[in-house]
Design an enzyme around this catalytic site. Structure first.
Site: not given
Ligand code: 13P
Length: 250
Positions: A9-11, A93, A95, A163, A169, A209, A230-231
């Site tokens: 997920n590149w967000k 999600h 977010e 999640e 993150g 993470s 993610g990251g």
């Protein structure tokens, strides 16, 4: 058997200059034994799909509107994502739940919109730190699963991502026992609601993470069928070893 999945997920990260990351993934995983999915920002879905061509990597969206068209400035529909080349859409999600005040009802309506286009919904659930510390994790998960997943789920149209909000993150992950407890619990709830055949066929991803250094131990946990990353999905040098760890877990 459930096919494992490594999803990125590149967000809100990435522009055209980052599409080259896909080339490295395609060359290291040209015949992957797991499903590889990248959910870039909507602006990159079409060019990414074009770049992948006949390659094995799937492309997905990160969110969608509950309707397929209309006067909703700035929003994007599941049909538009499908048209751009998406096969999956992340919905619910944390977010989006937090930034846009999304309720479980909203998430369920989005998942239906995804299914109406023949796409797979990746529905996210997970507790906040406060909820975990108050020992409410499983109650929160019960409510999110019941409220966010429409009826008629199948192993094809649904993936569930666990999640924990406090692990996203932050570099912190739950203990492996905690991950296993929640994944086993989600599996049991799905079997109870949809029957054991469907319940056992839905893939459960862990997210929060995930990195090359912790991926292998997470993939060893029961009922973890892969990860939503993610990251560490932004650079192929991080995502590729995570995919390799998932392949090695088979
Ligand atoms: P991180 O891997 O950056 O913690 O993000 C996880 C996530 O939110 C994926 O959807």
């Amino acid at each position: 058997m459930r096919k494992k999945m490594a999803a990125g997920n590149w967000k809100m990260n990435g522009t055209a200059g980052d599409l080259g990351e896909i080339d490295a993934l395609m060359s290291s995983h040209s015949d992957p034994s797991v499903d590889i999915l990248i959910c870039p920002p909507a602006t990159l879905i079409s060019p990414m799909k074009t770049r992948i061509g006949d390659g094995a990597i799937h492309v997905g969206g990160q969110d969608c509107h509950i309707e397929q068209s209309g006067a909703h400035t700035g929003d994007i529909s599941a049909g538009m994502l499908a048209d751009a080349g998406a096969s999956h859409v992340i919905v619910g999600h944390s977010e989006c739940r937090a930034d846009h005040g999304e309720s479980n009802d909203d998430v369920r309506a989005k998942a239906r919109a995804v299914w109406d286009q023949g796409l797979t919904a990746i529905i996210c659930v997970g507790e906040t730190l406060e909820q975990r510390e108050a020992s409410n994790t499983l109650d929160i998960i019960i409510g999110q699963l019941a409220g966010s997943i429409p009826d008629n789920a199948t192993g094809h149209n649904l993936v569930v991502a666990y999640e924990p909000v406090w692990a996203i993150g932050t570099g912190k992950i739950p203990t492996l026992d905690q991950i296993g407890e929640v994944h086993d619990f989600i599996r049991a709830r799905l079997e109870r609601r949809f029957g054991s055949g469907v319940g056992r066929s839905v893939r459960l991803l862990y997210g929060g993470s995930v990195k090359p250094s912790n991926a292998a131990e997470i993939f060893d946990v029961s009922n973890v069928d892969g990860a939503l990353v993610g990251g560490a999905s932004l650079k192929s040098s991080d995502f590729s070893p995570i995919i390799a760890a998932l392949e090695a877990s088979l």
